[in-house]
Design a protein around this motif. Structure first.
Motif, PDB file in Angstrom:
ATOM      1  N   THR B 139      57.206  41.685  66.650  1.00 18.75           N
ATOM      2  CA  THR B 139      56.549  42.934  67.052  1.00 18.75           C
ATOM      3  C   THR B 139      57.355  44.168  66.634  1.00 18.75           C
ATOM      4  O   THR B 139      56.827  45.267  66.600  1.00 18.75           O
ATOM      5  N   LEU B 140      58.638  43.967  66.290  1.00 18.39           N
ATOM      6  CA  LEU B 140      59.438  45.110  65.854  1.00 18.39           C
ATOM      7  C   LEU B 140      59.188  45.465  64.398  1.00 18.39           C
ATOM      8  O   LEU B 140      59.564  46.533  63.935  1.00 18.39           O
ATOM      9  N   VAL B 141      58.614  44.538  63.638  1.00 21.74           N
ATOM     10  CA  VAL B 141      58.405  44.788  62.208  1.00 21.74           C
ATOM     11  C   VAL B 141      56.909  44.790  61.876  1.00 21.74           C
ATOM     12  O   VAL B 141      56.501  44.439  60.778  1.00 21.74           O
ATOM     13  N   GLY B 142      56.122  45.185  62.851  1.00 24.82           N
ATOM     14  CA  GLY B 142      54.689  45.351  62.589  1.00 24.82           C
ATOM     15  C   GLY B 142      53.878  44.082  62.741  1.00 24.82           C
ATOM     16  O   GLY B 142      52.683  44.072  62.450  1.00 24.82           O
ATOM     17  N   GLU B 206      58.468  43.464  75.994  1.00 24.66           N
ATOM     18  CA  GLU B 206      59.361  43.672  77.124  1.00 24.66           C
ATOM     19  C   GLU B 206      60.721  43.030  76.840  1.00 24.66           C
ATOM     20  O   GLU B 206      61.774  43.599  77.128  1.00 24.66           O
ATOM     21  N   HIS B 207      60.682  41.865  76.209  1.00 25.65           N
ATOM     22  CA  HIS B 207      61.905  41.161  75.812  1.00 25.65           C
ATOM     23  C   HIS B 207      62.735  42.043  74.864  1.00 25.65           C
ATOM     24  O   HIS B 207      63.949  42.189  75.039  1.00 25.65           O
ATOM     25  N   GLN B 208      62.081  42.646  73.877  1.00 26.04           N
ATOM     26  CA  GLN B 208      62.789  43.538  72.951  1.00 26.04           C
ATOM     27  C   GLN B 208      63.398  44.718  73.701  1.00 26.04           C
ATOM     28  O   GLN B 208      64.540  45.112  73.452  1.00 26.04           O
ATOM     29  N   ARG B 209      62.610  45.256  74.579  1.00 30.44           N
ATOM     30  CA  ARG B 209      63.047  46.454  75.294  1.00 30.44           C
ATOM     31  C   ARG B 209      64.284  46.146  76.130  1.00 30.44           C
ATOM     32  O   ARG B 209      65.251  46.892  76.130  1.00 30.44           O
ATOM     33  N   ARG B 210      64.238  44.979  76.807  1.00 31.29           N
ATOM     34  CA  ARG B 210      65.386  44.594  77.629  1.00 31.29           C
ATOM     35  C   ARG B 210      66.651  44.438  76.807  1.00 31.29           C
ATOM     36  O   ARG B 210      67.744  44.756  77.234  1.00 31.29           O
ATOM     37  N   LEU B 211      66.490  43.946  75.556  1.00 26.12           N
ATOM     38  CA  LEU B 211      67.649  43.764  74.693  1.00 26.12           C
ATOM     39  C   LEU B 211      68.064  45.065  74.001  1.00 26.12           C
ATOM     40  O   LEU B 211      69.061  45.116  73.298  1.00 26.12           O
ATOM     41  N   GLY B 212      67.260  46.089  74.201  1.00 25.17           N
ATOM     42  CA  GLY B 212      67.595  47.376  73.600  1.00 25.17           C
ATOM     43  C   GLY B 212      67.186  47.497  72.142  1.00 25.17           C
ATOM     44  O   GLY B 212      67.732  48.305  71.399  1.00 25.17           O
ATOM     45  N   TYR B 213      66.239  46.686  71.712  1.00 22.26           N
ATOM     46  CA  TYR B 213      65.788  46.761  70.323  1.00 22.26           C
ATOM     47  C   TYR B 213      64.537  47.617  70.220  1.00 22.26           C
ATOM     48  O   TYR B 213      63.439  47.184  70.555  1.00 22.26           O
ATOM     49  N   LEU B 214      64.745  48.823  69.748  1.00 22.30           N
ATOM     50  CA  LEU B 214      63.634  49.767  69.693  1.00 22.30           C
ATOM     51  C   LEU B 214      63.493  50.354  68.297  1.00 22.30           C
ATOM     52  O   LEU B 214      62.823  51.335  68.082  1.00 22.30           O
ATOM     53  N   TRP B 215      64.156  49.686  67.325  1.00 21.78           N
ATOM     54  CA  TRP B 215      64.235  50.319  66.004  1.00 21.78           C
ATOM     55  C   TRP B 215      63.045  50.072  65.117  1.00 21.78           C
ATOM     56  O   TRP B 215      62.927  50.653  64.058  1.00 21.78           O
ATOM     57  N   GLY B 216      62.149  49.217  65.538  1.00 17.47           N
ATOM     58  CA  GLY B 216      61.096  48.743  64.657  1.00 17.47           C
ATOM     59  C   GLY B 216      60.382  49.785  63.831  1.00 17.47           C
ATOM     60  O   GLY B 216      60.360  49.711  62.605  1.00 17.47           O
TER      61      GLY B 216
END
Ligand code: SF4
Ligand code: FES
Lengths: 271, 343
Positions: B139-142, B206-216
């Motif tokens: 979901t971070l790469v579209g 939500e999993h990405q957000r918890r890990l702090g990955y918001l760069w997508g």
């Protein structure tokens, strides 16, 4: 199935010593390998591997191919050990070649360094074939020492017959050298070619290409009129293997000759 | 294209029939993972995989090492042909996304004839993810944890069976061939599919957000902007130049031709790695990327700059395989996170 990975056979007919490390090979391919000047071939040394070379012969000569090869790595080392009668393979042609139509009616300044004269010889022979199509053709060639000048006799002939305006320079002279000494960048001005309506074609070692390009820009050649032969690692030759990628182009498929305009924003162009 | 419904028993019977008429690749559960392997016709019905398998489709469509033929009397035929129709089950959204890159890289202009042949004779059956791995970041790469296009058939589990979507003429022909087993998909079943998809997508985000990955959303600009960042060199310190990231990557497609034999000359096409020192080295010995960090950066440049610019899709599908494979623990998610912090 048409298999783009396999070469056609070719027999070496003649080996010409051009300099201590450079030899020309005249090849007779088993079937004609028509190419446009500036396109390249992958040459196979059987069992050893392939390396890319732009033929140095005219595109109008179709029964034989001439390749000029500097001994630098495994494949070229093995090739230099080969003799007339030995068998090699050729695959191609690949790439797009020089845009000759765009050169028509204009001046053409050909700038070569060292073994970089090999592909340019093919271009010059092709230009000479109908020289009246171009306003003026000039060759500016630089070699390290007089012994490193390739096609010496032929270049002399070109100079004499006057269809091409030829000037040569060496970085370092020897006892007999009476010609110019200095980098090729010092002889790019006052060629009688108007940079505003001409093209320049450059082929040589990376450093030479870089400084020649900057000089040409200085003189007034627009980035889109400077045609550069890019040397990149290549394997497949037709845009599949990824080795030759430069920014957003594949040099094998989109080049190997690319305008400075096309590559100027990429990194790694001179390496 | 069209959507259908097939009851679970019918689908299993169909797979059994298929395994007799075609080479079948299916996921096999192994611990928390799935291995995508040839399935014999006596093996039990393959499990419905919750997320992607260890292997990507690349290994099936584009062999790691393939004899492309002989020359100068070495016998011309490429081999082994490994013939016949094949069916792959268990592809996921990230697998399907990778096909767009492979199709362009190996199939555009003058195609690699062996890839083209494999592609032509392989029916790709994908399915929605029901869960995700810790390393998943589609979901971070579209991407989405379910395929939307690019498959032949896609399965979405719903009560009592699967919603089947066709995504190609081959998929349509397949359904037509076994039309007695398929029924139209009811609006209720489609709604159930969509709800499950939305729920998983939200959970993955939500999993990405918890890990702090918001760069997508900014990945492409990111790599272009941070070309000179010290992060590349710092991360590359742990790289041992093994090439695992390239080999497990579902989109990495670079290869090297190598010549073999003394009398019978054969040519092989081998997966290659842009992390290797010699990858871009030219005959004279010069290389545009002599330092390891330059090669690491190059991989990101290809995925996040070249692929979007030239192919129009991300070169990274977010499958997380490189994160799992790297013995230096270089984590693409972390690298991107660090890069996005350095303006
Ligand atoms: S990356 Fe996305 S599509 Fe791939 S397995 Fe994970 S959740 Fe599914
Ligand atoms: S040499 Fe293979 S892509 Fe250019």
């Amino acid at each position: 199935m048409n298999n783009p990975y396999l070469p056609v056979g070719a027999t070496i007919r003649e080996v010409v010593e051009e300099s201590p490390t450079i030899r020309s090979f005249v090849l007779l391919p088993d079937e004609p390998v028509p190419f446009l000047t500036g396109q390249f071939l992958a040459l196979t040394v059987p069992g050893v591997g392939e390396a890319p070379f732009t033929p140095s012969s005219s595109q109008y000569v179709t029964d034989r191919l001439e390749l000029t090869v500097m001994r630098v790595g495994t494949v070229t080392e093995a090739l230099h050990a080969m003799r007339p009668g030995d068998r090699v393979g050729v695959r191609g042609p690949f790439g797009t070649g020089y845009p000759l139509d765009a050169f028509r009616g204009r001046g053409v300044l050909v700038v070569g360094g060292g073994v970089g004269l090999a592909p340019l010889r093919s271009l010059l022979l092709t230009l000479r074939h109908d020289i009246e199509r171009y306003r003026k053709v000039a060759l500016r060639y630089g070699a390290r020492t007089p012994a490193d000048i390739i096609y010496r006799r032929e270049v002399e002939e070109w100079r004499r017959d006057g269809r091409i305006d030829v000037a040569i320079t060496v970085d370092r002279g020897d006892g007999e050298w009476t010609g110019r000494v200095g980098l090729v960048t010092t002889i790019l001005q006052d060629t009688g070619i108007d940079p505003r309506d001409s093209v320049a074609v450059v082929c040589g070692p990376p450093v030479m290409m870089k400084f020649a390009t900057f000089k040409l820009l200085d003189i007034g050649f627009p980035p889109a009129a400077i045609h550069l032969s890019m040397e990149k690692n290549m394997s497949c030759g037709f845009g599949k293997c990824g080795h030759c990628r430069l920014g957003t182009v594949y040099v094998c498929r989109d080049g190997p000759v690319l305008t400075y305009e096309r590559v100027k924003d990429f990194r790694e162009i001179w390496e | 294209m069209a959507t259908y419904f097939i009851p679970t028993e019918e689908w299993e019977a169909l797979v059994r029939a298929l395994s007799r008429s075609a080479r079948l690749y299916a996921p096999r559960a192994e611990g928390e993972d799935y291995r995508l392997e040839p399935a014999g016709d006596d093996s039990p019905p393959p499990p419905f995989s919750r997320y992607r398998a260890v292997q990507s489709l690349k290994a099936i469509l584009f062999e790691p090492r393939f004899d492309v033929g002989g020359y100068l009397g070495g016998g011309d035929a490429a081999g082994p042909a490994g013939g016949g129709e094949a069916v792959v089950l268990g592809a996921k959204g990230c697998n399907i996304a990778a096909l767009a890159v492979l199709d362009f890289a190996l199939g555009a202009d003058v195609p690699d004839p062996f890839y083209a042949r494999n592609r032509e004779r392989t029916l790709i059956v994908s399915s929605d993810c029901l869960d995700f791995k810790e390393v998943c970041f589609c979901t971070l790469v579209g991407g989405r944890p379910y395929p939307e296009r690019g498959f032949d058939l896609n399965l979405s589990p719903v009560e009592g069976g699967f919603v089947v979507e066709t995504g190609s003429p081959n998929g349509e022909a397949f359904v037509a061939r076994f039309k007695d087993r398929f029924a139209p998909a009811s609006p209720a079943r489609l709604a159930a599919r969509d709800a499950a998809r939305a729920e998983l997508t939200a959970r993955l985000r939500e999993h990405q957000r918890r890990l702090g990955y918001l760069w997508g959303a900014v990945s492409r600009e990111l790599v272009e902007r941070v070309f000179e960042s010290p992060v590349w060199a710092e991360e590359a310190e742990r790289c041992v130049e093994c090439g695992a990231c390239n080999f497990v990557c579902p989109t990495c497609h670079c290869f090297l031709l190598s010549d073999h034999g003394r009398e019978r000359f054969r040519r092989l096409r081998n997966w290659d790695s842009c992390q290797y020192k010699g990858f871009a080295r030219v005959g004279g010995g010069g290389s545009p990327r002599p330092a390891l960090f330059e090669r690491l950066r190059n991989r990101y440049d290809k995925k996040f700059v070249f692929c979007p610019a030239v192919i129009g899709v991300s070169g990274c599908t977010g499958c997380g395989r490189c994160v799992e494979a790297c013995i230096g623990r270089i984590d693409m998610r972390e690298v991107m996170k660090r890069l996005s912090g350095c303006k």
